[in-house]
Design a protein around this motif. Sequence first.
Motif, PDB file in Angstrom:
ATOM      1  N   LEU A 183       0.830  -1.214   0.000  1.00  0.00           N
ATOM      2  CA  LEU A 183       0.000   0.000   0.000  1.00  0.00           C
ATOM      3  C   LEU A 183       0.860   1.257   0.000  1.00  0.00           C
ATOM      4  O   LEU A 183       0.522   2.256  -0.622  1.00  0.00           O
ATOM      5  N   GLU A 184       1.991   1.182   0.686  1.00  0.00           N
ATOM      6  CA  GLU A 184       2.848   2.373   0.770  1.00  0.00           C
ATOM      7  C   GLU A 184       3.707   2.560  -0.475  1.00  0.00           C
ATOM      8  O   GLU A 184       4.287   3.619  -0.665  1.00  0.00           O
ATOM      9  N   SER A 185       3.787   1.524  -1.306  1.00  0.00           N
ATOM     10  CA  SER A 185       4.663   1.623  -2.480  1.00  0.00           C
ATOM     11  C   SER A 185       4.014   2.368  -3.647  1.00  0.00           C
ATOM     12  O   SER A 185       4.662   2.657  -4.629  1.00  0.00           O
ATOM     13  N   ASP A 186       2.713   2.661  -3.531  1.00  0.00           N
ATOM     14  CA  ASP A 186       1.964   3.314  -4.616  1.00  0.00           C
ATOM     15  C   ASP A 186       1.767   2.414  -5.827  1.00  0.00           C
ATOM     16  O   ASP A 186       1.321   2.878  -6.872  1.00  0.00           O
ATOM     17  N   HIS A 187       2.147   1.126  -5.730  1.00  0.00           N
ATOM     18  CA  HIS A 187       1.933   0.220  -6.869  1.00  0.00           C
ATOM     19  C   HIS A 187       0.780  -0.740  -6.598  1.00  0.00           C
ATOM     20  O   HIS A 187       0.550  -1.656  -7.356  1.00  0.00           O
TER      21      HIS A 187
ATOM     22  N   GLU B 249       0.358   4.611  14.284  1.00  0.00           N
ATOM     23  CA  GLU B 249       1.747   4.326  13.881  1.00  0.00           C
ATOM     24  C   GLU B 249       1.943   2.830  13.731  1.00  0.00           C
ATOM     25  O   GLU B 249       1.330   2.043  14.449  1.00  0.00           O
ATOM     26  N   ARG B 250       2.857   2.459  12.819  1.00  0.00           N
ATOM     27  CA  ARG B 250       3.124   1.036  12.612  1.00  0.00           C
ATOM     28  C   ARG B 250       3.681   0.409  13.891  1.00  0.00           C
ATOM     29  O   ARG B 250       4.522   1.011  14.561  1.00  0.00           O
ATOM     30  N   PHE B 251       3.190  -0.754  14.231  1.00  0.00           N
ATOM     31  CA  PHE B 251       3.633  -1.563  15.375  1.00  0.00           C
ATOM     32  C   PHE B 251       3.254  -0.989  16.736  1.00  0.00           C
ATOM     33  O   PHE B 251       3.676  -1.493  17.746  1.00  0.00           O
ATOM     34  N   TYR B 252       2.483   0.118  16.743  1.00  0.00           N
ATOM     35  CA  TYR B 252       2.151   0.680  18.053  1.00  0.00           C
ATOM     36  C   TYR B 252       1.013  -0.109  18.695  1.00  0.00           C
ATOM     37  O   TYR B 252      -0.015  -0.362  18.082  1.00  0.00           O
TER      38      TYR B 252
ATOM     39  N   VAL C 140      -5.426   0.812   8.065  1.00  0.00           N
ATOM     40  CA  VAL C 140      -6.685   1.580   7.958  1.00  0.00           C
ATOM     41  C   VAL C 140      -6.388   3.000   7.486  1.00  0.00           C
ATOM     42  O   VAL C 140      -6.986   3.508   6.530  1.00  0.00           O
ATOM     43  N   LYS C 141      -5.427   3.647   8.134  1.00  0.00           N
ATOM     44  CA  LYS C 141      -5.116   5.049   7.821  1.00  0.00           C
ATOM     45  C   LYS C 141      -4.642   5.175   6.372  1.00  0.00           C
ATOM     46  O   LYS C 141      -5.089   6.065   5.649  1.00  0.00           O
ATOM     47  N   ARG C 142      -3.783   4.266   5.967  1.00  0.00           N
ATOM     48  CA  ARG C 142      -3.229   4.353   4.606  1.00  0.00           C
ATOM     49  C   ARG C 142      -4.349   4.217   3.559  1.00  0.00           C
ATOM     50  O   ARG C 142      -4.427   4.988   2.607  1.00  0.00           O
ATOM     51  N   ILE C 143      -5.236   3.227   3.783  1.00  0.00           N
ATOM     52  CA  ILE C 143      -6.305   3.005   2.790  1.00  0.00           C
ATOM     53  C   ILE C 143      -7.257   4.203   2.745  1.00  0.00           C
ATOM     54  O   ILE C 143      -7.638   4.662   1.671  1.00  0.00           O
ATOM     55  N   VAL C 144      -7.611   4.715   3.922  1.00  0.00           N
ATOM     56  CA  VAL C 144      -8.540   5.861   3.959  1.00  0.00           C
ATOM     57  C   VAL C 144      -7.904   7.058   3.249  1.00  0.00           C
ATOM     58  O   VAL C 144      -8.553   7.767   2.469  1.00  0.00           O
ATOM     59  N   GLU C 145      -6.612   7.270   3.483  1.00  0.00           N
ATOM     60  CA  GLU C 145      -5.940   8.412   2.824  1.00  0.00           C
ATOM     61  C   GLU C 145      -5.843   8.212   1.309  1.00  0.00           C
ATOM     62  O   GLU C 145      -5.907   9.168   0.558  1.00  0.00           O
TER      63      GLU C 145
END
Length: 360
Positions: free
Chosen positions: A201-205, A306-309, A329-334
Amino acid sequence: MEVQHRGKRVLGRGWRFLKSLFGICLLLLFSTASWSAAYFFIHYLLEAVGRQPSDYVGQLFTQLVAFVTSMGIMGTIGVIFRDKHMERFRPVIDAMQRIAKGDFTVKIPPNERVTDQFGELVESINHMAVELNQMEKMRQEFISNVSHEIQSPLTSIGGFARILQSDELSREERMHYLGIIEKESARLSKLSENLLKLTSLESDHHPFERRRYRLDKQLRSLILASEPQWQDKGIDMDVSLEDVNIEADEDLLSQVWVNLLHNSIKFTPAGGTIGVQLKRNGQQAVIFISDTGIGISEDEVAHIFERFYKADKSRNRSTGGSGLGLAIVKRIVEMHTGSVAVQSVPGQGTTFTVRLPALP
Ligand code: ADP
């Protein structure tokens, strides 16, 4: 900051213009001086040898000597200045070589005028080193978090496998230990699945296929799908969903609702209530997922995405999470140009609010 930068650029341009003007004046001066020197030199020479050439030959010789002299002088000046110029670049080259070797603590002393383009280059290299240093720290923190998350289930799997080798265990004990091993393996597998998902998800691909669908229908079917979990704990479901159409990636958003719902079920004691509300607010779809669970303290709320929190780590050991669910969740919503917020009162409950663009 932007105004300051623009000011520097304007100053830099003015400075460059003055330098060019000075260069042109110097060139004219040089040409005139070398032409005059050549003229007098040729005339003196011809007089000395007792010759009186025609105007044409005199001019030709003067031009030739003036040309050779000015080329010689300019060449010498060029060599001197080139060495001086290269000297300015030495700290930059050294810094780049250290960065290439992985040393991101470099800082070139900014002893040049910042208006100068060279000053801008120094500033950008220093900035790049700071950013790379930060990324390196994040990378190390990430590796240490992953190793820690992998280490604890592996230790418990190893420990229980050793106990299981004993012949004196009853069938119940054996089944109990095997159950723990199975749970810990599932936790490892979930961790790797979540890690892969978050990285993708963070790679933009990551594939992202928007399509129009009814959000209320998606929420209803996911609530039904998780019925065994909330029924098991005797949790009451309070659902109120308006008809709302959105254009989104259905699979990705389904992950958001599953993560939020599962957290609510996980952190709400038996007999509690979970509320799921969907409302249209102008151009927005607003989703509230609330629970009457254990809540999160004010300090911890700031970090839960935050990751792993994991809030209250001792408590979390029993729930078996890895602290990646809310980061996903945060990444997908953004990715859907939405937002997610949380409100919580320890001991009373938590409400997650997701806002997404809705279709008319
Ligand atoms: P995990 O896999 O550990 O649940 P998450 O990223 O989903 O990871 O959640 C991070 C932390 O936020 C959890 O460990 C938990 O402490 C806290 N949390 C999330 N949702 C809730 C909730 N509904 N009630 C109380 N605490 C929650």
